[in-house]
Design a protein around this motif. Sequence first.
Motif, PDB file in Angstrom:
ATOM      1  N   ILE A  17     -14.173   9.755  -3.006  1.00 11.87           N
ATOM      2  CA  ILE A  17     -13.219   9.912  -4.112  1.00 11.87           C
ATOM      3  C   ILE A  17     -13.841  10.732  -5.242  1.00 11.87           C
ATOM      4  O   ILE A  17     -13.200  11.630  -5.805  1.00 11.87           O
ATOM      5  N   VAL A  18     -15.068  10.432  -5.575  1.00 16.14           N
ATOM      6  CA  VAL A  18     -15.755  11.186  -6.630  1.00 16.14           C
ATOM      7  C   VAL A  18     -15.883  12.657  -6.244  1.00 16.14           C
ATOM      8  O   VAL A  18     -15.858  13.550  -7.100  1.00 16.14           O
ATOM      9  N   GLY A  19     -15.978  12.945  -4.955  1.00 20.35           N
ATOM     10  CA  GLY A  19     -16.178  14.310  -4.487  1.00 20.35           C
ATOM     11  C   GLY A  19     -14.904  15.093  -4.232  1.00 20.35           C
ATOM     12  O   GLY A  19     -14.940  16.098  -3.505  1.00 20.35           O
ATOM     13  N   GLN A  20     -13.790  14.701  -4.813  1.00 26.09           N
ATOM     14  CA  GLN A  20     -12.526  15.396  -4.580  1.00 26.09           C
ATOM     15  C   GLN A  20     -12.524  16.807  -5.167  1.00 26.09           C
ATOM     16  O   GLN A  20     -13.104  17.061  -6.233  1.00 26.09           O
ATOM     17  N   SER A  21     -11.846  17.731  -4.488  1.00 27.70           N
ATOM     18  CA  SER A  21     -11.749  19.116  -4.963  1.00 27.70           C
ATOM     19  C   SER A  21     -10.831  19.249  -6.179  1.00 27.70           C
ATOM     20  O   SER A  21     -10.980  20.183  -6.971  1.00 27.70           O
ATOM     21  N   PHE A  22      -9.880  18.338  -6.328  1.00 23.03           N
ATOM     22  CA  PHE A  22      -9.008  18.334  -7.503  1.00 23.03           C
ATOM     23  C   PHE A  22      -9.728  17.578  -8.616  1.00 23.03           C
ATOM     24  O   PHE A  22     -10.022  16.394  -8.490  1.00 23.03           O
ATOM     25  N   LEU A  23     -10.023  18.265  -9.692  1.00 21.43           N
ATOM     26  CA  LEU A  23     -10.938  17.716 -10.702  1.00 21.43           C
ATOM     27  C   LEU A  23     -10.247  16.953 -11.832  1.00 21.43           C
ATOM     28  O   LEU A  23     -10.887  16.163 -12.511  1.00 21.43           O
ATOM     29  N   ASN A  24      -8.980  17.190 -12.041  1.00 19.80           N
ATOM     30  CA  ASN A  24      -8.294  16.571 -13.180  1.00 19.80           C
ATOM     31  C   ASN A  24      -7.818  15.170 -12.799  1.00 19.80           C
ATOM     32  O   ASN A  24      -6.624  14.909 -12.648  1.00 19.80           O
ATOM     33  N   THR A  25      -8.787  14.281 -12.616  1.00 16.14           N
ATOM     34  CA  THR A  25      -8.470  12.935 -12.147  1.00 16.14           C
ATOM     35  C   THR A  25      -9.122  11.876 -13.027  1.00 16.14           C
ATOM     36  O   THR A  25     -10.122  12.118 -13.700  1.00 16.14           O
ATOM     37  N   GLU A  26      -8.526  10.709 -12.975  1.00 16.76           N
ATOM     38  CA  GLU A  26      -9.116   9.496 -13.546  1.00 16.76           C
ATOM     39  C   GLU A  26      -9.347   8.538 -12.380  1.00 16.76           C
ATOM     40  O   GLU A  26      -8.406   8.216 -11.651  1.00 16.76           O
ATOM     41  N   ILE A  27     -10.570   8.104 -12.184  1.00 16.99           N
ATOM     42  CA  ILE A  27     -10.898   7.173 -11.104  1.00 16.99           C
ATOM     43  C   ILE A  27     -11.076   5.790 -11.719  1.00 16.99           C
ATOM     44  O   ILE A  27     -12.029   5.534 -12.445  1.00 16.99           O
ATOM     45  N   LEU A  28     -10.146   4.914 -11.421  1.00  9.17           N
ATOM     46  CA  LEU A  28     -10.128   3.568 -11.988  1.00  9.17           C
ATOM     47  C   LEU A  28     -10.437   2.572 -10.873  1.00  9.17           C
ATOM     48  O   LEU A  28      -9.675   2.444  -9.917  1.00  9.17           O
ATOM     49  N   VAL A  29     -11.571   1.908 -10.966  1.00 12.84           N
ATOM     50  CA  VAL A  29     -11.984   0.935  -9.955  1.00 12.84           C
ATOM     51  C   VAL A  29     -11.705  -0.464 -10.490  1.00 12.84           C
ATOM     52  O   VAL A  29     -12.271  -0.889 -11.508  1.00 12.84           O
ATOM     53  N   MET A  30     -10.821  -1.175  -9.784  1.00 10.15           N
ATOM     54  CA  MET A  30     -10.390  -2.508 -10.202  1.00 10.15           C
ATOM     55  C   MET A  30     -11.153  -3.552  -9.397  1.00 10.15           C
ATOM     56  O   MET A  30     -10.798  -3.884  -8.267  1.00 10.15           O
ATOM     57  N   ASP A  31     -12.240  -4.060  -9.979  1.00 12.83           N
ATOM     58  CA  ASP A  31     -13.083  -5.054  -9.311  1.00 12.83           C
ATOM     59  C   ASP A  31     -12.464  -6.435  -9.511  1.00 12.83           C
ATOM     60  O   ASP A  31     -12.425  -6.961 -10.625  1.00 12.83           O
ATOM     61  N   ASP A  32     -11.997  -7.015  -8.420  1.00 12.49           N
ATOM     62  CA  ASP A  32     -11.249  -8.273  -8.496  1.00 12.49           C
ATOM     63  C   ASP A  32     -12.191  -9.475  -8.467  1.00 12.49           C
ATOM     64  O   ASP A  32     -12.094 -10.356  -7.615  1.00 12.49           O
ATOM     65  N   ALA A  33     -13.130  -9.498  -9.449  1.00 11.75           N
ATOM     66  CA  ALA A  33     -14.087 -10.599  -9.591  1.00 11.75           C
ATOM     67  C   ALA A  33     -14.941 -10.753  -8.325  1.00 11.75           C
ATOM     68  O   ALA A  33     -15.144 -11.866  -7.815  1.00 11.75           O
ATOM     69  N   SER A  34     -15.463  -9.639  -7.818  1.00 15.50           N
ATOM     70  CA  SER A  34     -16.302  -9.671  -6.614  1.00 15.50           C
ATOM     71  C   SER A  34     -17.542 -10.531  -6.836  1.00 15.50           C
ATOM     72  O   SER A  34     -18.098 -10.587  -7.941  1.00 15.50           O
ATOM     73  N   THR A  35     -17.984 -11.177  -5.755  1.00 12.53           N
ATOM     74  CA  THR A  35     -19.181 -12.018  -5.824  1.00 12.53           C
ATOM     75  C   THR A  35     -20.342 -11.435  -5.024  1.00 12.53           C
ATOM     76  O   THR A  35     -21.388 -12.071  -4.909  1.00 12.53           O
ATOM     77  N   ASP A  36     -20.156 -10.229  -4.459  1.00  8.04           N
ATOM     78  CA  ASP A  36     -21.236  -9.585  -3.727  1.00  8.04           C
ATOM     79  C   ASP A  36     -21.850  -8.492  -4.601  1.00  8.04           C
ATOM     80  O   ASP A  36     -21.803  -8.573  -5.832  1.00  8.04           O
ATOM     81  N   GLN A  37     -22.393  -7.452  -4.013  1.00  7.58           N
ATOM     82  CA  GLN A  37     -23.064  -6.383  -4.767  1.00  7.58           C
ATOM     83  C   GLN A  37     -22.101  -5.289  -5.243  1.00  7.58           C
ATOM     84  O   GLN A  37     -22.553  -4.274  -5.782  1.00  7.58           O
ATOM     85  N   SER A  38     -20.809  -5.499  -5.081  1.00  5.09           N
ATOM     86  CA  SER A  38     -19.842  -4.469  -5.479  1.00  5.09           C
ATOM     87  C   SER A  38     -19.977  -4.046  -6.941  1.00  5.09           C
ATOM     88  O   SER A  38     -19.962  -2.836  -7.238  1.00  5.09           O
ATOM     89  N   PRO A  39     -20.098  -4.964  -7.904  1.00  4.61           N
ATOM     90  CA  PRO A  39     -20.211  -4.527  -9.306  1.00  4.61           C
ATOM     91  C   PRO A  39     -21.420  -3.628  -9.552  1.00  4.61           C
ATOM     92  O   PRO A  39     -21.322  -2.640 -10.297  1.00  4.61           O
TER      93      PRO A  39
END
Length: 332
Positions: A17-39
């Motif tokens: 997702i970070v490597g997309q060719s279209f640059l005018n983006t907002e990347i919003l990651v919604m962490d649903d209270a993860s308990t593993d190493q995701s955060p």
Amino acid sequence: MPVFNAAPYLRDSLDSIVGQSFLNTEILVMDDASTDQSPEIIGEYGEKLVHHRQPKNRGQFANVNDGIALARGEYVCVYHADDIYESSIVEREVNFLQRHPEAGAVFCLDAFIDALGNEYGRLSIPPELRTGKPLPYEIILNALLTYKNRFLVGPTSMVRASVYRTVGPYRGEEFRIASDLEMWARIAKIYPIGILMEHLHRYRHGHGNLSQNYYRLRNETEIHFKILDAHLADGGRALVTPQALADHEAHRAEDRLMVAINEYIRDNQPATQQQLRNVRLQQLRGSAQVQGGRLSILLVLLRLLTRLPRIAFVADLFYHRWHGVKSHPRKP
């Protein structure tokens, strides 16, 4: 991107997702209270994305609704944290929506990958959907009845933010895992929908995702039928062909047969018999979209089996055939 305990595959997905060719983006990651190493993994990306951590677990579609409410873009994509996206997917879908202002949403095709990321297949869709143009509700509804949803790939969706505001949020409490299908059908009733004939998404299977867990030993009719039955009752029946309706009933009969098999595996003979009473041979034989002959034999076999004490060996064979392992949880 909604995330819950997705650490094993999260970097691959975020990198794509970070490597997309279209640059005018907002990347919003919604962490649903993860308990593993995701955060911690999300934190590695710094200012390349916006990290919103829920104070408590909201569930898949409530978390998605929160993300849509926070998103500031003209177009909104909801991407999966275990899948991989080609670098041009955003650009290609933005171009489609800009060329077709009447379209409310656009999807693309996907390649199937296993838990290790190895490709083992590619989606092909029916000819009537391969127009490259926005498809009206009548075509979408007939196709959903005929094929079930094998063409609107949820993790590839790009929807106009204005469309989400018009149709309202995902209804996760009511439709659970099928809430995305319900959303696509709701959108299609008002706006044409496009499907790009490009494989821009790699869809990961076989690693215990939500869909896989839902179908394992499922003892309820698939929610797909509730959604389409509602559309048929709300004016859709006048738009569909008799064959599409026959296909719909054949899929329903097959689904009930699969539920009956699960009930037999569970050693619930009364529930097995109840499901089988609702399956008709003429429904299974009325559509080329199901394997009517094979399923008819299976129906007769199950009816015979329910007249006998449960045979554990047969239950094990069923479980291995439809759930991919040699043994199953025994009834307490």
